[in-house]
Scaffold this active site. Structure first.
Site, PDB file in Angstrom:
ATOM      1  N   MET A 299       0.844  -1.197   0.000  1.00 15.34           N
ATOM      2  CA  MET A 299       0.000   0.000   0.000  1.00 15.34           C
ATOM      3  C   MET A 299       0.876   1.243   0.000  1.00 15.34           C
ATOM      4  O   MET A 299       1.712   1.418   0.889  1.00 15.34           O
ATOM      5  CB  MET A 299      -0.922   0.007   1.229  1.00 15.34           C
ATOM      6  CG  MET A 299      -1.941  -1.122   1.243  1.00 15.34           C
ATOM      7  SD  MET A 299      -2.874  -1.174   2.802  1.00 15.34           S
ATOM      8  CE  MET A 299      -1.622  -1.891   3.903  1.00 15.34           C
TER       9      MET A 299
ATOM     10  N   CYS B  28      -3.494  -1.993  -9.342  1.00 19.94           N
ATOM     11  CA  CYS B  28      -3.789  -0.688  -8.749  1.00 19.94           C
ATOM     12  C   CYS B  28      -4.789   0.074  -9.616  1.00 19.94           C
ATOM     13  O   CYS B  28      -4.547   0.291 -10.805  1.00 19.94           O
ATOM     14  CB  CYS B  28      -2.517   0.134  -8.589  1.00 19.94           C
ATOM     15  SG  CYS B  28      -2.816   1.757  -7.849  1.00 19.94           S
TER      16      CYS B  28
ATOM     17  N   LYS C 209      -0.136  -9.575  -8.642  1.00 16.47           N
ATOM     18  CA  LYS C 209      -1.371  -9.159  -7.986  1.00 16.47           C
ATOM     19  C   LYS C 209      -2.214  -8.412  -9.017  1.00 16.47           C
ATOM     20  O   LYS C 209      -1.733  -7.485  -9.672  1.00 16.47           O
ATOM     21  CB  LYS C 209      -1.090  -8.244  -6.789  1.00 16.47           C
ATOM     22  CG  LYS C 209      -2.349  -7.865  -6.001  1.00 16.47           C
ATOM     23  CD  LYS C 209      -1.962  -7.101  -4.719  1.00 16.47           C
ATOM     24  CE  LYS C 209      -3.194  -6.903  -3.824  1.00 16.47           C
ATOM     25  NZ  LYS C 209      -4.096  -5.857  -4.334  1.00 16.47           N
TER      26      LYS C 209
ATOM     27  N   ASP D  23     -11.919  -6.978   1.326  1.00 19.68           N
ATOM     28  CA  ASP D  23     -12.980  -6.938   2.341  1.00 19.68           C
ATOM     29  C   ASP D  23     -12.752  -7.845   3.544  1.00 19.68           C
ATOM     30  O   ASP D  23     -13.697  -8.158   4.259  1.00 19.68           O
ATOM     31  CB  ASP D  23     -14.341  -7.278   1.727  1.00 19.68           C
ATOM     32  CG  ASP D  23     -14.800  -6.267   0.690  1.00 19.68           C
ATOM     33  OD1 ASP D  23     -14.202  -5.182   0.631  1.00 19.68           O
ATOM     34  OD2 ASP D  23     -15.752  -6.575  -0.051  1.00 19.68           O
TER      35      ASP D  23
ATOM     36  N   GLY E 210      -5.256  -5.488   3.369  1.00 25.88           N
ATOM     37  CA  GLY E 210      -4.783  -4.127   3.152  1.00 25.88           C
ATOM     38  C   GLY E 210      -5.375  -3.179   4.158  1.00 25.88           C
ATOM     39  O   GLY E 210      -6.407  -3.455   4.763  1.00 25.88           O
TER      40      GLY E 210
END
Length: 227
Positions: A18, A101, A140, A205, A227
């Site tokens: 992050m 991203c 990712k 989530d 995250g």
């Protein structure tokens, strides 16, 4: 779960990369509280090959935070390959490629989730990064650019064929950004594909211990990323 030779044990919990969050201090804190694998903030490949101080500083790794992955992003093949060689000099345990991203300043110029609009280039970058890396390479990404271009099922197979060591899937499209609810059924569908043998890591989530346990129990993922 193993990523190459990196053994993370059963039911590993990974700290997501992050920007402006997962710096070294935060990584060490999360490691203390049980993170099995931590990721750097994402590193701009163009900035790294130019020697930009902000990009180079993100390669500072400590042995006490290992195993640790360096995540790179960019849309230019040559820059991503050169940046991989530079990043490998920091001896990360894993190189991770950011194809997920969603923020406009990154995805809008074709990097991050923007790579989902050019799958041939995404695969070529992956192939060439693996060729020069001296450690396992992972990816990712998201389900697709939008609901009309969901591609994760075929993309997972293609990325495995290129040689990635693990795949992390955020259960949203780029168009969703961080709205709505992450689609864990889609992640589970990829995990259930009998052709896939690489670890599948689910992301999106997970905010409680119960949710983390449920991700393993209900959806069968090999690891979860928070995250």
């Amino acid at each position: 779960m193993k990523i190459g030779s990196v053994d993370l044990g059963a039911y590993p919990v990974l700290l997501a990369p992050m920007e402006d969050v997962s710096d070294q201090s935060f990584r060490l804190l999360c490691k203390r509280f049980g993170a099995d694998l931590v990721y750097t903030e994402f590193v701009n490949s163009d900035g790294l090959i130019r020697g930009a101080a902000s990009s180079v500083a993100k390669l500072n790794l400590l042995d006490i935070e290992r195993p640790v992955a360096i995540q790179l992003y960019g849309q230019h093949l040559e820059a991503m390959v050169e940046a991989t060689s530079i990043a490998c000099e920091a001896h990360p345990d894993i190189i991770d490629l950011n194809f997920g991203c969603p923020v406009k300043k990154i995805a809008g110029r074709g990097a991050g989730a923007g790579m989902l609009r050019d799958i041939p280039l995404l695969l070529k970058i992956t192939r060439e990064v693996i060729r020069v890396a001296n450690c396992p390479v992972t990816v990712k990404t998201r389900l697709g650019w939008d609901e009309n271009s969901i591609c994760i099922d075929s993309l997972a197979e293609q990325l495995q064929d290129e040689g990635i060591a693990a795949l992390t899937i955020h259960g949203r499209t780029r168009a969703q950004m961080f709205t709505d609810t992450a689609d864990w059924e889609a992640i589970a569908r990829v995990k259930a594909n009998p052709r896939l043998h690489i670890p599948i890591i689910g992301n999106g989530d997970i905010v409680t211990a119960e949710g983390a346990a449920n991700a393993f129990r209900k959806y069968g993922v090999d690891g979860i990323m928070i995250g």
